[in-house]
Design an enzyme around this catalytic site. Structure first.
Site, PDB file in Angstrom:
ATOM      1  N   TYR A 100      26.478  33.018  68.684  1.00 36.49           N
ATOM      2  CA  TYR A 100      26.904  34.388  68.370  1.00 36.49           C
ATOM      3  C   TYR A 100      27.557  35.029  69.599  1.00 36.49           C
ATOM      4  O   TYR A 100      28.661  35.578  69.521  1.00 36.49           O
ATOM      5  CB  TYR A 100      25.689  35.200  67.926  1.00 36.49           C
ATOM      6  CG  TYR A 100      26.010  36.603  67.468  1.00 36.49           C
ATOM      7  CD1 TYR A 100      26.533  36.847  66.205  1.00 36.49           C
ATOM      8  CD2 TYR A 100      25.783  37.704  68.304  1.00 36.49           C
ATOM      9  CE1 TYR A 100      26.815  38.141  65.779  1.00 36.49           C
ATOM     10  CE2 TYR A 100      26.058  38.993  67.883  1.00 36.49           C
ATOM     11  CZ  TYR A 100      26.581  39.207  66.619  1.00 36.49           C
ATOM     12  OH  TYR A 100      26.868  40.485  66.195  1.00 36.49           O
ATOM     13  N   SER A 132      30.938  42.804  69.475  1.00 39.93           N
ATOM     14  CA  SER A 132      29.540  43.205  69.694  1.00 39.93           C
ATOM     15  C   SER A 132      29.345  43.445  71.181  1.00 39.93           C
ATOM     16  O   SER A 132      30.055  42.829  72.005  1.00 39.93           O
ATOM     17  CB  SER A 132      28.595  42.085  69.238  1.00 39.93           C
ATOM     18  OG  SER A 132      27.279  42.329  69.696  1.00 39.93           O
TER      19      SER A 132
HETATM   20  P1  NAP Z   1      25.680  41.896  57.463  1.00 36.64           P
HETATM   21  O1  NAP Z   1      24.905  43.008  56.901  1.00 36.64           O
HETATM   22  O2  NAP Z   1      25.057  40.556  57.585  1.00 36.64           O
HETATM   23  O3  NAP Z   1      27.063  41.785  56.632  1.00 36.64           O
HETATM   24  C1  NAP Z   1      27.977  40.763  56.924  1.00 36.64           C
HETATM   25  C2  NAP Z   1      28.810  40.509  55.691  1.00 36.64           C
HETATM   26  O4  NAP Z   1      29.751  39.459  55.991  1.00 36.64           O
HETATM   27  C3  NAP Z   1      27.950  40.021  54.514  1.00 36.64           C
HETATM   28  O5  NAP Z   1      28.300  40.721  53.343  1.00 36.64           O
HETATM   29  C4  NAP Z   1      28.320  38.550  54.433  1.00 36.64           C
HETATM   30  O6  NAP Z   1      28.244  38.015  53.127  1.00 36.64           O
HETATM   31  C5  NAP Z   1      29.774  38.565  54.888  1.00 36.64           C
HETATM   32  N1  NAP Z   1      30.219  37.236  55.282  1.00 36.64           N
HETATM   33  C6  NAP Z   1      29.529  36.291  55.964  1.00 36.64           C
HETATM   34  N2  NAP Z   1      30.259  35.180  56.103  1.00 36.64           N
HETATM   35  C7  NAP Z   1      31.440  35.420  55.490  1.00 36.64           C
HETATM   36  C8  NAP Z   1      32.604  34.632  55.277  1.00 36.64           C
HETATM   37  N3  NAP Z   1      32.686  33.377  55.741  1.00 36.64           N
HETATM   38  N4  NAP Z   1      33.647  35.185  54.612  1.00 36.64           N
HETATM   39  C9  NAP Z   1      33.564  36.447  54.138  1.00 36.64           C
HETATM   40  N5  NAP Z   1      32.478  37.226  54.281  1.00 36.64           N
HETATM   41  C10 NAP Z   1      31.422  36.726  54.960  1.00 36.64           C
HETATM   42  O7  NAP Z   1      26.200  42.247  58.924  1.00 36.64           O
HETATM   43  P2  NAP Z   1      26.549  43.649  59.631  1.00 36.64           P
HETATM   44  O8  NAP Z   1      25.420  44.006  60.483  1.00 36.64           O
HETATM   45  O9  NAP Z   1      27.129  44.607  58.653  1.00 36.64           O
HETATM   46  O10 NAP Z   1      27.699  43.117  60.626  1.00 36.64           O
HETATM   47  C11 NAP Z   1      29.084  43.280  60.399  1.00 36.64           C
HETATM   48  C12 NAP Z   1      29.817  42.870  61.663  1.00 36.64           C
HETATM   49  O11 NAP Z   1      29.352  43.670  62.751  1.00 36.64           O
HETATM   50  C13 NAP Z   1      29.556  41.414  62.076  1.00 36.64           C
HETATM   51  O12 NAP Z   1      30.723  40.848  62.610  1.00 36.64           O
HETATM   52  C14 NAP Z   1      28.496  41.550  63.147  1.00 36.64           C
HETATM   53  O13 NAP Z   1      28.483  40.475  64.035  1.00 36.64           O
HETATM   54  C15 NAP Z   1      28.944  42.827  63.806  1.00 36.64           C
HETATM   55  N6  NAP Z   1      27.881  43.472  64.571  1.00 36.64           N
HETATM   56  C16 NAP Z   1      26.747  43.883  63.939  1.00 36.64           C
HETATM   57  C17 NAP Z   1      25.752  44.492  64.712  1.00 36.64           C
HETATM   58  C18 NAP Z   1      24.473  44.972  64.102  1.00 36.64           C
HETATM   59  O14 NAP Z   1      23.581  45.371  64.878  1.00 36.64           O
HETATM   60  N7  NAP Z   1      24.305  44.992  62.792  1.00 36.64           N
HETATM   61  C19 NAP Z   1      25.922  44.654  66.090  1.00 36.64           C
HETATM   62  C20 NAP Z   1      27.095  44.210  66.682  1.00 36.64           C
HETATM   63  C21 NAP Z   1      28.081  43.628  65.906  1.00 36.64           C
HETATM   64  P3  NAP Z   1      26.955  37.159  52.662  1.00 36.64           P
HETATM   65  O15 NAP Z   1      25.762  37.944  52.858  1.00 36.64           O
HETATM   66  O16 NAP Z   1      27.210  36.879  51.237  1.00 36.64           O
HETATM   67  O17 NAP Z   1      26.949  35.936  53.530  1.00 36.64           O
END
Ligand code: NAP
Length: 250
Positions: free
Chosen positions: A155, A141
């Site tokens: 985080y 991130s």
């Molecule tokens: P999201 O919509 O919350 O999706 C995250 C997924 O990871 C969910 O399906 C969640 O499942 C799953 N997960 C959580 N804990 C887990 C575990 N222990 N084992 C396996 N799966 C697990 O998040 P996103 O925005 O797509 O983010 C994806 C990645 O991008 C993350 O690493 C996040 O930090 C990074 N990121 C996101 C952003 C942003 O703005 N969205 C920015 C920078 C970086 P459950 O819902 O069932 O828990």
């Protein structure tokens, strides 16, 4: 949609039940890879597998559990015969001030966002080393690059750690033909950021600092990930690349 040729390759995407992981799984399948879809929630992983066009199988597991990760990677290799690409995408974002944060919240950030990448890289790296090739992409991130985000100490620390781990992993794994890079998104419209986007004043301020004047969508991240998975980036390893509409310029 941008695609590369990953035919014959097997790719694991963690946390692919929704959001950025689901979009990456789709992009990998569109590029010809067989996609192993992981999520802690079996139902959402199954839903992703049903949506992606191409060959996809479901491997529900909690990636913060090292034994579960070992079993998952063993199963993928047993069923598909190889593992070429790992996308460490699963993430959580506990929100609390340092004074109020529980041990459980702190450890969940560290374990899901950072330790999981170590577990998959260790187990998957052994498989890749035996073939003499492989690619690991860690979804970090811009928060890992000293961008202040209030109430996210766990985080931010885990994402900074992810960038550090990416570099060390790249140094160590280069000898085995394995490349390791990190992708650092800005704010992307997913469930993880729904609460942020509800705060209109805060979002307005955030947007002022983005030269492209918009938030990202999951599909914006996919092209960079595919490039990093492909041979087009064969001389690129150990990097942490921002993808954020120009918000952070390092
Ligand atoms: P999201 O919509 O919350 O999706 C995250 C997924 O990871 C969910 O399906 C969640 O499942 C799953 N997960 C959580 N804990 C887990 C575990 N222990 N084992 C396996 N799966 C697990 O998040 P996103 O925005 O797509 O983010 C994806 C990645 O991008 C993350 O690493 C996040 O930090 C990074 N990121 C996101 C952003 C942003 O703005 N969205 C920015 C920078 C970086 P459950 O819902 O069932 O828990």
């Amino acid at each position: 949609m941008f695609t590369v040729n990953l035919s014959g390759q097997v790719a694991l995407v963690t946390g692919a039940g929704r959001g950025i992981g689901r979009a990456i799984a789709q992009g990998l399948a569109d590029s010809g890879a067989v996609v192993a879809i992981n999520d802690i929630d079996a139902a959402s992983a199954t839903m992703t597998a049903g949506i992606v066009q191409g060959e996809a199988s479901v491997y529900p597991a909690d990636v913060s559990d090292s034994a579960a990760v070992d079993r998952m990677i063993e199963k993928i290799v047993a069923e598909h015969g190889r593992l070429d690409i790992i996308i460490n995408n699963a993430g959580v974002e506990p929100r609390a001030s340092i004074l109020e944060m529980t041990d459980a919240d702190w450890h969940s950030a560290m374990n899901v966002n950072l330790s999981a990448a170590f577990y998959t890289s260790r187990a998957g790296g052994r498989v890749m080393k035996a073939r003499g090739s492989g690619v690991i992409v860690n979804i970090a991130s811009i928060a890992g690059h000293n961008i202040p985000i209030a109430l996210r100490s766990g985080y931010v620390a885990s994402k900074a750690g992810m960038i550090g781990f990416t570099r060390e992993c790249a140094r160590e794994f280069a000898a085995y033909g394995i490349r390791v890079n990190a992708v650092c998104p800005g704010v992307i419209e997913t469930e993880m950021t729904a609460h942020l986007r509800q705060n209109v004043a805060q979002m307005q301020k955030w947007l002022e600092d983005i030269p492209q004047k918009r938030l990202g969508i999951p599909e914006d991240v996919v092209g960079l990930v595919l490039f990093l998975c492909s041979d087009a980036s064969r001389y690129l390893t150990g990097q942490a690349i921002n993808i954020d509409g120009g918000k952070v310029m390092l």
